[in-house]
Each structure stands twice: as structure tokens, then as C-alpha cells.
Design an enzyme around this catalytic site. Structure first.
Site, mmCIF file in Angstrom:
data_model
loop_
_atom_site.group_PDB
_atom_site.id
_atom_site.type_symbol
_atom_site.label_atom_id
_atom_site.label_comp_id
_atom_site.label_asym_id
_atom_site.label_seq_id
_atom_site.Cartn_x
_atom_site.Cartn_y
_atom_site.Cartn_z
ATOM 1 N N TRP A 130 0.870 -1.182 0.000
ATOM 2 C CA TRP A 130 0.000 0.000 0.000
ATOM 3 C C TRP A 130 0.911 1.238 0.000
ATOM 4 O O TRP A 130 1.820 1.327 0.838
ATOM 5 C CB TRP A 130 -0.856 -0.072 1.277
ATOM 6 C CG TRP A 130 -1.785 1.064 1.492
ATOM 7 C CD1 TRP A 130 -2.695 1.576 0.601
ATOM 8 C CD2 TRP A 130 -1.945 1.815 2.697
ATOM 9 N NE1 TRP A 130 -3.390 2.593 1.187
ATOM 10 C CE2 TRP A 130 -2.951 2.759 2.477
ATOM 11 C CE3 TRP A 130 -1.335 1.776 3.950
ATOM 12 C CZ2 TRP A 130 -3.362 3.657 3.445
ATOM 13 C CZ3 TRP A 130 -1.736 2.663 4.916
ATOM 14 C CH2 TRP A 130 -2.749 3.590 4.662
ATOM 15 N N ASP A 211 -0.679 -6.220 9.420
ATOM 16 C CA ASP A 211 -1.670 -5.174 9.181
ATOM 17 C C ASP A 211 -2.952 -5.850 8.696
ATOM 18 O O ASP A 211 -2.964 -6.471 7.630
ATOM 19 C CB ASP A 211 -1.129 -4.215 8.104
ATOM 20 C CG ASP A 211 -2.104 -3.075 7.810
ATOM 21 O OD1 ASP A 211 -3.126 -2.960 8.518
ATOM 22 O OD2 ASP A 211 -1.831 -2.289 6.875
ATOM 23 N N LYS A 246 -13.284 -0.897 6.963
ATOM 24 C CA LYS A 246 -13.922 -1.624 5.864
ATOM 25 C C LYS A 246 -14.970 -2.609 6.373
ATOM 26 O O LYS A 246 -16.081 -2.633 5.871
ATOM 27 C CB LYS A 246 -12.883 -2.390 5.050
ATOM 28 C CG LYS A 246 -11.556 -1.685 4.866
ATOM 29 C CD LYS A 246 -11.551 -0.650 3.769
ATOM 30 C CE LYS A 246 -10.337 0.217 3.902
ATOM 31 N NZ LYS A 246 -9.763 0.803 2.773
HETATM 32 C C1 LMR Z 1 -6.847 2.265 -0.293
HETATM 33 O O1 LMR Z 1 -5.755 1.703 -0.381
HETATM 34 O O2 LMR Z 1 -7.453 2.720 -1.277
HETATM 35 C C2 LMR Z 1 -7.500 2.382 1.052
HETATM 36 O O3 LMR Z 1 -6.770 1.694 2.010
HETATM 37 C C3 LMR Z 1 -7.766 3.786 1.451
HETATM 38 C C4 LMR Z 1 -6.515 4.566 1.742
HETATM 39 O O4 LMR Z 1 -6.474 5.175 2.825
HETATM 40 O O5 LMR Z 1 -5.607 4.599 0.932
#
Ligand code: LMR
Length: 398
Positions: A130, A211, A246
Site C-alpha cells: 500500500w 496489518d 472496511k
Molecule cells: C486504499 O488503499 O485505497 C484504502 O486503504 C484507502 C486509503 O487510505 O488509501
């Protein structure tokens, strides 16, 4: 003074929402941010949460500060949900949990704690991960290493390479692993793979840092927590950041939790005190509303049942959208095989497109996704499925 500040580019995920909102094309499709959407493109408040909200409204006695770590009832219910009621680490009283401000706030408190405990600890992050992980955790001053996690050619986890990289993680390093529904790839570890990483952690002494932002969105509340529960049983130490954004649809309420599994119950008070102190020096104490709703739902048999049904419906919807996209691409005769999307889970998958193809989808079709070609599956629905699939075929095959 403030004129010295540089202007930053928009956030790679949140910026897409802003861009898409401003787009006047009626056919536009937002496959950017990971937010659940129903068939009409709305992000509903779950019925179980609405009912909990009514009950809370009627019974709330005070708006005085919460304890910095959250209420003991919230903590107990969250521990049972994350670790499984009666888990040996809970019975041995080796788990310290505090309420967090969403997944991000929980990750950040964990990072600050790690930094205090061992300022030279490095965090090993999956490549890819992420995009906000490194920024969020790096702000605490910790260093990073990467391990390979996703092979765009085979659309799977190159597990041997992952293990080989993690063999370099040293005692005291942290290895960040997504509990389920890996963001951005949708590719998750099997039980055997969790076990192999656990063996390596035992042998080399690194500490898994899990996570969990999507418990219940992959297979089930239990299966999605397998890695946490297994590692908490097998290893002396573990760090867990958890989010209710979520699975309870409580995105804007910012509710999550951070749990530290310690070697010895004697360490619990110290670790708890450190985390409360970290919270105090960043935001003092957590907001009450979202946590009260989670607490109300989890503590009430009927509401909990209702919530689990709604969670199951969200999970099933994502699965059927995955299948529908794969089928639509097949029906249109796309030269590329996208069937891997059906085997992956959670909100995200990569389309495997180049940056310029992603750009083309935006400029020619008003279809928005992260530069890496990560799509948020929930942005699809029966009305835009054919439009999106045609556009993908166009950029892939023409
Ligand atoms: C995402 O990856 O789109 C979600 O986890 C929202 C975010 O905060 O980035």
C-alpha cells in the site's frame, strides 16, 4: 515562514477521488480508493451499525474523555475478534491492545512503539505494498527494507524469493505482512506459507508486524485472521494493527486497534503505558463514536449476527464483481488472460497495465485507477462493467 514549504503532489490514491469528482464525463468510473460500494455506487451505513447508533444515541450518558487506550469492554471484544476467543496468548495474558484511530493511526502508534523499543529496527515491507505504508511508518524515523511479494508475469506470490529475502531480516527487525486481501495485489499467503514465514521468524528472530485492514473481506472472519492467530501461538512477539473502516463500513469514524503480543505477562503494564503515552503525545485519547458502535454490535448477539451477514454480503459482492469482470473480458475476446483476478481476494487487483495505458484509460474513457494499474473492484457495477471491460480491451489489444 510557510512560504518556504514546497507544494506536494496529490496523494496517489486520494487525489484520484478529487480528479474523478471533477470529471464531467457521465460515463466516468472511479476504481481508485478502496471503499465498498453497492450496485448504485453508494457506500451504505450497515444496518447493524445504524441500529447500534440508535441504541447508543438513546443510552449514551456522557461525552467525557475515553481512557487513552479505549474502554476495557471494547478491548476485550476486539481481542476476541482478532485473536479468537480463548486464544492461548490471551489466556496467558500476553496481549496488550489499545483502541487506535483507524488502521493508519494504529499503524503509526505501533511504529512509534517499535522506534522507542529499538531505534535501529528496520521494517521489511512487501514489494509492492500500500503506497502509504512507507510514508506512514517512515514518519516515525524507522528504516525500511523490501521483500518481493508479487510477480506481475505469473500474477502470484514468488514465495521462494520472498523467503530468501526475509532470510536477511535480523533479530529485532519487523516484517510487515498483510493479514488478508493484500493491498494492492489481492494475492494472499496460504496457511502453509504463513507457517513457513513463522518458522523463519522463529529461527532468525524477526518480529512479524501484521496489518489487518480487511478481516472478513477475504474468506471469513476466522480464515482471514489465520496468520495472526497462528503466529501469536507460535512466536514470542507479534505486532498487529487492525482497522474497522472496511468490515464495519466505519471509514470516517476512524476506529481500529493495535495489539502487541509480548514474551512475558510482566511486560504488559510497561507496553500498555508506553502506548498510552504515545497516544497522549499525538492525539491524547481516541474518539468514542465509532468504537462505541463496534462495541455495541460485537456485544449483542443479534446485532453481531446481522453484521456478519452484511459482511458476508459485501464479500460475496466483491467476489461476483471479480468473476463478472473476468467473464466480460473473456466475452469481448481480450487477448490477455485475466482469470487470476477471480482467484485473488479483497478489494484490489492489478490489471498489469503500463503507466501510459493507465493514463489512456483516464484521458480517453474517464476510468480512474492508481498508476500501478491497481483497481478497486468495488468501483465496478453491472452498469459500468461492459464499459470498463471494453476500455481495457481497447488499451490492451489496440
Ligand atoms: C486504499 O488503499 O485505497 C484504502 O486503504 C484507502 C486509503 O487510505 O488509501
Amino acid at each position: 515562514m510557510f512560504e518556504l514549504l514546497p507544494t506536494l503532489p496529490a496523494d496517489p490514491i486520494l487525489g484520484l477521488t478529487v480528479e474523478c469528482r471533477a470529471d464531467t464525463n457521465l460515463n466516468k468510473v472511479d476504481l481508485g480508493v478502496g471503499v465498498f460500494k453497492d450496485e448504485s455506487g453508494n457506500t451504505p451505513v450497515l444496518a447493524a451499525v445504524k441500529e447500534a447508533e440508535r441504541q447508543y444515541f438513546d443510552t449514551e450518558q456522557s461525552k467525557a474523555y475515553l481512557p487513552a487506550g479505549g474502554t476495557p469492554r471494547f478491548i476485550g471484544l476486539v481481542n476476541d475478534l482478532v485473536f479468537g476467543s480463548g486464544h492461548p496468548a490471551l489466556q496467558q495474558q500476553r496481549v496488550v491492545t489499545i483502541q487506535g484511530t483507524g488502521g493508519c493511526g494504529s499503524l503509526r502508534v505501533a511504529a512509534e512503539l517499535i522506534k522507542r523499543a529499538n531505534s535501529s529496527a528496520r521494517i521489511w515491507i512487501s514489494d509492492p505494498s500500500w503506497p502509504n505504508h512507507s510514508a506512514l511508518l517512515g514518519s516515525s524515523g524507522l528504516g525500511f527494507c523490501q521483500y518481493p511479494y508479487y510477480d506481475q508475469n505469473s500474477n502470484s506470490i514468488p514465495f521462494e524469493q520472498m523467503l530468501a529475502a526475509l532470510a536477511e531480516a535480523e533479530a529485532g527487525d519487523l516484517v510487515l505482512i498483510h493479514a488478508c486481501c493484500h493491498n494492492p495485489s489481492g494475492a494472499d499467503l496460504s496457511e502453509a506459507q504463513w507457517q513457513a514465514v513463522t518458522e523463519l521468524a522463529k529461527k532468525n528472530g524477526f518480529i512479524p508486524f501484521i496489518d489487518m485492514a480487511y478481516q472478513g473481506f477475504g474468506q471469513s472472519l476466522e480464515a482471514d485472521a489465520y496468520g495472526i492467530r497462528y503466529m501469536a501461538e507460535q512466536l514470542p512477539e507479534l505486532v498487529v494493527a487492525n482497522s474497522f473502516s472496511k468490515n464495519f463500513g466505519l471509514y470516517r469514524e476512524r476506529v481500529g486497534s493495535v495489539s502487541i503480543v509480548v514474551k512475558d505477562p510482566n511486560l504488559v503494564a510497561t507496553v500498555n503505558g508506553q502506548m498510552m503515552n504515545i497516544a497522549r503525545t499525538i492525539y491524547s485519547m481516541p474518539p468514542a463514536h465509532g468504537a462505541a458502535l463496534v462495541e455495541t454490535v460485537l456485544a449483542d448477539t443479534q446485532l453481531r449476527q446481522k453484521w456478519q451477514e452484511e459482511l458476508g454480503q459485501m464479500r460475496d459482492r466483491i467476489k461476483s464483481l471479480r468473476s463478472a469482470l473476468v467473464q466480460e473480458l473473456k466475452n469481448l475476446g481480450c487477448s490477455r488472460d485475466f482469470s487470476f483476478i477471480e482467484a485473488q481476494q479483497g478489494m484490489f487487483s492489478f490489471l498489469g497495465l503500463s503507466k501510459s495505458q493507465v493514463e489512456q484509460l483516464k484521458t480517453a474513457y474517464s476510468i480512474y485507477m492508481v498508476d500501478s494499474s491497481r483497481i478497486s473492484i468495488c468501483g465496478l457495477n453491472s452498469k459500468n462493467m461492459n464499459y470498463v471491460a471494453r476500455a481495457i480491451v481497447d488499451v490492451v489489444d489496440k
